[in-house]
Design a protein around this motif. Sequence first.
Motif, PDB file in Angstrom:
ATOM      1  N   ILE A  56      18.826  -3.353   3.602  1.00  0.00           N
ATOM      2  CA  ILE A  56      17.580  -2.642   3.898  1.00  0.00           C
ATOM      3  C   ILE A  56      17.020  -1.999   2.638  1.00  0.00           C
ATOM      4  CG2 ILE A  56      16.568  -0.690   5.142  1.00  0.00           C
ATOM      5  CD1 ILE A  56      18.555  -1.289   7.416  1.00  0.00           C
ATOM      6  N   ASN A  57      17.880  -1.337   1.880  1.00  0.00           N
ATOM      7  CA  ASN A  57      17.432  -0.622   0.680  1.00  0.00           C
ATOM      8  C   ASN A  57      16.977  -1.556  -0.440  1.00  0.00           C
ATOM      9  OD1 ASN A  57      17.936   1.908   1.789  1.00  0.00           O
ATOM     10  ND2 ASN A  57      20.058   1.926   1.098  1.00  0.00           N
ATOM     11  N   SER A  58      17.562  -2.754  -0.505  1.00  0.00           N
ATOM     12  CA  SER A  58      17.227  -3.657  -1.616  1.00  0.00           C
ATOM     13  C   SER A  58      16.026  -4.546  -1.315  1.00  0.00           C
ATOM     14  CB  SER A  58      18.440  -4.522  -1.976  1.00  0.00           C
ATOM     15  OG  SER A  58      18.868  -5.290  -0.858  1.00  0.00           O
ATOM     16  N   VAL A  59      16.012  -5.229  -0.168  1.00  0.00           N
ATOM     17  CA  VAL A  59      14.942  -6.199   0.079  1.00  0.00           C
ATOM     18  C   VAL A  59      13.947  -5.758   1.150  1.00  0.00           C
ATOM     19  CG1 VAL A  59      16.543  -8.045  -0.544  1.00  0.00           C
ATOM     20  CG2 VAL A  59      16.142  -7.569   1.858  1.00  0.00           C
ATOM     21  N   GLY A  60      14.135  -4.565   1.698  1.00  0.00           N
ATOM     22  CA  GLY A  60      13.213  -4.090   2.730  1.00  0.00           C
ATOM     23  C   GLY A  60      11.864  -3.656   2.163  1.00  0.00           C
ATOM     24  N   ILE A  61      10.969  -3.260   3.056  1.00  0.00           N
ATOM     25  CA  ILE A  61       9.624  -2.831   2.666  1.00  0.00           C
ATOM     26  C   ILE A  61       9.684  -1.578   1.795  1.00  0.00           C
ATOM     27  CG2 ILE A  61       7.440  -1.894   3.530  1.00  0.00           C
ATOM     28  CD1 ILE A  61       7.691  -3.603   5.952  1.00  0.00           C
ATOM     29  N   LYS A  62       8.882  -1.584   0.740  1.00  0.00           N
ATOM     30  CA  LYS A  62       8.747  -0.409  -0.128  1.00  0.00           C
ATOM     31  C   LYS A  62       7.256  -0.152  -0.368  1.00  0.00           C
ATOM     32  CE  LYS A  62      13.120  -1.193  -2.522  1.00  0.00           C
ATOM     33  NZ  LYS A  62      13.500  -2.352  -1.692  1.00  0.00           N
ATOM     34  N   PRO A  63       6.855   1.123  -0.438  1.00  0.00           N
ATOM     35  CA  PRO A  63       5.433   1.443  -0.672  1.00  0.00           C
ATOM     36  C   PRO A  63       4.913   0.774  -1.941  1.00  0.00           C
ATOM     37  CG  PRO A  63       6.649   3.411  -0.054  1.00  0.00           C
ATOM     38  CD  PRO A  63       7.671   2.335  -0.274  1.00  0.00           C
ATOM     39  N   ALA A 107      10.594  -8.239   7.624  1.00  0.00           N
ATOM     40  CA  ALA A 107       9.824  -8.172   6.384  1.00  0.00           C
ATOM     41  C   ALA A 107      10.774  -8.170   5.199  1.00  0.00           C
ATOM     42  CB  ALA A 107       8.958  -6.918   6.370  1.00  0.00           C
ATOM     43  N   ILE A 108      10.455  -8.994   4.192  1.00  0.00           N
ATOM     44  CA  ILE A 108      11.277  -9.123   2.993  1.00  0.00           C
ATOM     45  C   ILE A 108      10.402  -8.855   1.773  1.00  0.00           C
ATOM     46  CG2 ILE A 108      12.808 -10.626   1.652  1.00  0.00           C
ATOM     47  CD1 ILE A 108      13.830 -10.128   4.469  1.00  0.00           C
ATOM     48  N   SER A 109      10.860  -8.012   0.877  1.00  0.00           N
ATOM     49  CA  SER A 109      10.124  -7.777  -0.364  1.00  0.00           C
ATOM     50  C   SER A 109       9.807  -9.099  -1.041  1.00  0.00           C
ATOM     51  CB  SER A 109      10.956  -6.901  -1.301  1.00  0.00           C
ATOM     52  OG  SER A 109      10.368  -6.853  -2.585  1.00  0.00           O
ATOM     53  N   SER A 110       8.557  -9.293  -1.428  1.00  0.00           N
ATOM     54  CA  SER A 110       8.133 -10.569  -2.025  1.00  0.00           C
ATOM     55  C   SER A 110       8.944 -10.936  -3.259  1.00  0.00           C
ATOM     56  CB  SER A 110       6.646 -10.498  -2.392  1.00  0.00           C
ATOM     57  OG  SER A 110       5.849 -10.315  -1.247  1.00  0.00           O
ATOM     58  N   LYS A 111       9.497  -9.924  -3.940  1.00  0.00           N
ATOM     59  CA  LYS A 111      10.259 -10.174  -5.163  1.00  0.00           C
ATOM     60  C   LYS A 111      11.531 -10.969  -4.908  1.00  0.00           C
ATOM     61  CE  LYS A 111      10.830  -5.923  -6.413  1.00  0.00           C
ATOM     62  NZ  LYS A 111      11.193  -4.721  -7.212  1.00  0.00           N
ATOM     63  N   PHE A 112      12.016 -10.948  -3.652  1.00  0.00           N
ATOM     64  CA  PHE A 112      13.299 -11.575  -3.346  1.00  0.00           C
ATOM     65  C   PHE A 112      13.171 -12.969  -2.751  1.00  0.00           C
ATOM     66  CE2 PHE A 112      14.529  -7.233  -3.941  1.00  0.00           C
ATOM     67  CZ  PHE A 112      15.829  -7.311  -4.427  1.00  0.00           C
ATOM     68  N   ILE A 113      11.946 -13.513  -2.746  1.00  0.00           N
ATOM     69  CA  ILE A 113      11.745 -14.876  -2.261  1.00  0.00           C
ATOM     70  C   ILE A 113      11.155 -15.694  -3.401  1.00  0.00           C
ATOM     71  CG2 ILE A 113      10.602 -16.344  -0.563  1.00  0.00           C
ATOM     72  CD1 ILE A 113      10.636 -14.026   1.374  1.00  0.00           C
ATOM     73  N   LEU A 114      11.866 -16.744  -3.780  1.00  0.00           N
ATOM     74  CA  LEU A 114      11.453 -17.520  -4.947  1.00  0.00           C
ATOM     75  C   LEU A 114      10.290 -18.453  -4.638  1.00  0.00           C
ATOM     76  CD1 LEU A 114      12.041 -18.093  -7.903  1.00  0.00           C
ATOM     77  CD2 LEU A 114      13.747 -19.776  -7.193  1.00  0.00           C
ATOM     78  N   HIS A 121       0.874  -1.192   0.000  1.00  0.00           N
ATOM     79  CA  HIS A 121       0.000   0.000   0.000  1.00  0.00           C
ATOM     80  C   HIS A 121       0.898   1.225   0.000  1.00  0.00           C
ATOM     81  CE1 HIS A 121      -2.874   3.012   1.510  1.00  0.00           C
ATOM     82  NE2 HIS A 121      -3.818   2.206   1.049  1.00  0.00           N
ATOM     83  N   LYS A 122       0.446   2.293  -0.582  1.00  0.00           N
ATOM     84  CA  LYS A 122       1.285   3.489  -0.691  1.00  0.00           C
ATOM     85  C   LYS A 122       1.645   4.085   0.667  1.00  0.00           C
ATOM     86  CE  LYS A 122      -2.637   6.679  -1.399  1.00  0.00           C
ATOM     87  NZ  LYS A 122      -3.232   7.685  -2.322  1.00  0.00           N
ATOM     88  N   GLN A 123       0.858   3.765   1.698  1.00  0.00           N
ATOM     89  CA  GLN A 123       1.134   4.314   3.018  1.00  0.00           C
ATOM     90  C   GLN A 123       1.968   3.361   3.883  1.00  0.00           C
ATOM     91  OE1 GLN A 123      -2.798   5.244   4.522  1.00  0.00           O
ATOM     92  NE2 GLN A 123      -2.810   7.263   3.554  1.00  0.00           N
ATOM     93  N   ILE A 124       2.302   2.197   3.335  1.00  0.00           N
ATOM     94  CA  ILE A 124       3.131   1.254   4.073  1.00  0.00           C
ATOM     95  C   ILE A 124       4.581   1.422   3.649  1.00  0.00           C
ATOM     96  CG2 ILE A 124       3.684  -1.186   4.405  1.00  0.00           C
ATOM     97  CD1 ILE A 124       0.777  -1.851   4.234  1.00  0.00           C
ATOM     98  N   ASP A 125       5.455   1.739   4.636  1.00  0.00           N
ATOM     99  CA  ASP A 125       6.879   1.867   4.346  1.00  0.00           C
ATOM    100  C   ASP A 125       7.672   1.178   5.452  1.00  0.00           C
ATOM    101  OD1 ASP A 125       6.753   3.575   6.511  1.00  0.00           O
ATOM    102  OD2 ASP A 125       6.834   5.397   5.297  1.00  0.00           O
ATOM    103  N   ILE A 126       8.937   1.488   5.566  1.00  0.00           N
ATOM    104  CA  ILE A 126       9.814   0.801   6.506  1.00  0.00           C
ATOM    105  C   ILE A 126       9.392   0.989   7.962  1.00  0.00           C
ATOM    106  CG2 ILE A 126      11.463   2.687   6.814  1.00  0.00           C
ATOM    107  CD1 ILE A 126      13.687   0.532   6.575  1.00  0.00           C
TER     108      ILE A 126
END
Length: 257
Positions: A180-187, A129-136, A107-112
């Motif tokens: 943190i910058n690569s796999v952390g939470i992003k809006p 929390a891990i960005s879903s893109k980084f878990i196969l 969601h746009k209001q969800i961040d680190i």
Amino acid sequence: MIMIKFVGGAKKSFSTDMMNIDKSDNSIKDLLDLLLILKPADTPNLDVENILIAVNGVDSSAIDGKLTKIKNNDVVSIIPVIHGGSSKKMLLNISNKLIQIMEIKGHKQIDITYIDLLRKQFPKIKLQAISSKFILNDYHLKKILSLSIYSEKNNALLSNKFEMDILMRFAISSQISHAINSVGIKPKENFILIAVGNKKTLNMLNKELAPTSVNLFSKDNTLFLKKYFKITDKHMNAILSKNALEDILIEKATVLL
């Protein structure tokens, strides 16, 4: 002579926590075949597809996987990874740690800061929390979590915190800021929430987050991960495994130190 150590549920499969075998110079695959023969008939089955195997404290997936040769005087640890749950929630039991896995819709209001607020709300739960893109897939997830848990037990964490070790291993980076910058939470991006606690507190967390959860591993991240970590088809073809990409990612995460 090699020593086999059974951890967690593996003890129940063999009715002991240790076994000596007078054989060496065999592969892990050969050892597993032998253990299945030696296992008592009246004990729980050993799921060889859901175990972490360490040789002298090193995850075998970082060596040669099931082709890893076991030499005389080696110590082999068999650690089951047990899981269950629905398509929106997974429960893992790794070395007696209960871990709940959920995928949360971005969601746009969800961040680190989201994870910090959750930690304050549930202080008895370890959260990452891990960005879903980084878990196969679940295999990749379970193996990385097993690495972090095993590292914590052996005082070999990449950071002074278990939660940060998880983040760094999925990022395949020894730099905290980069992880943190690569796999952390992003809006606006889905993320996998990893929670370690007891059954009661995890149920409370699940009740709180269920309305925002989605089905786990609904997208195929193969192409993204290959491109991001510069893994070519040539690299994958060199791995004798049905989980070549996963095993490469796990190997890279294992040898960060």
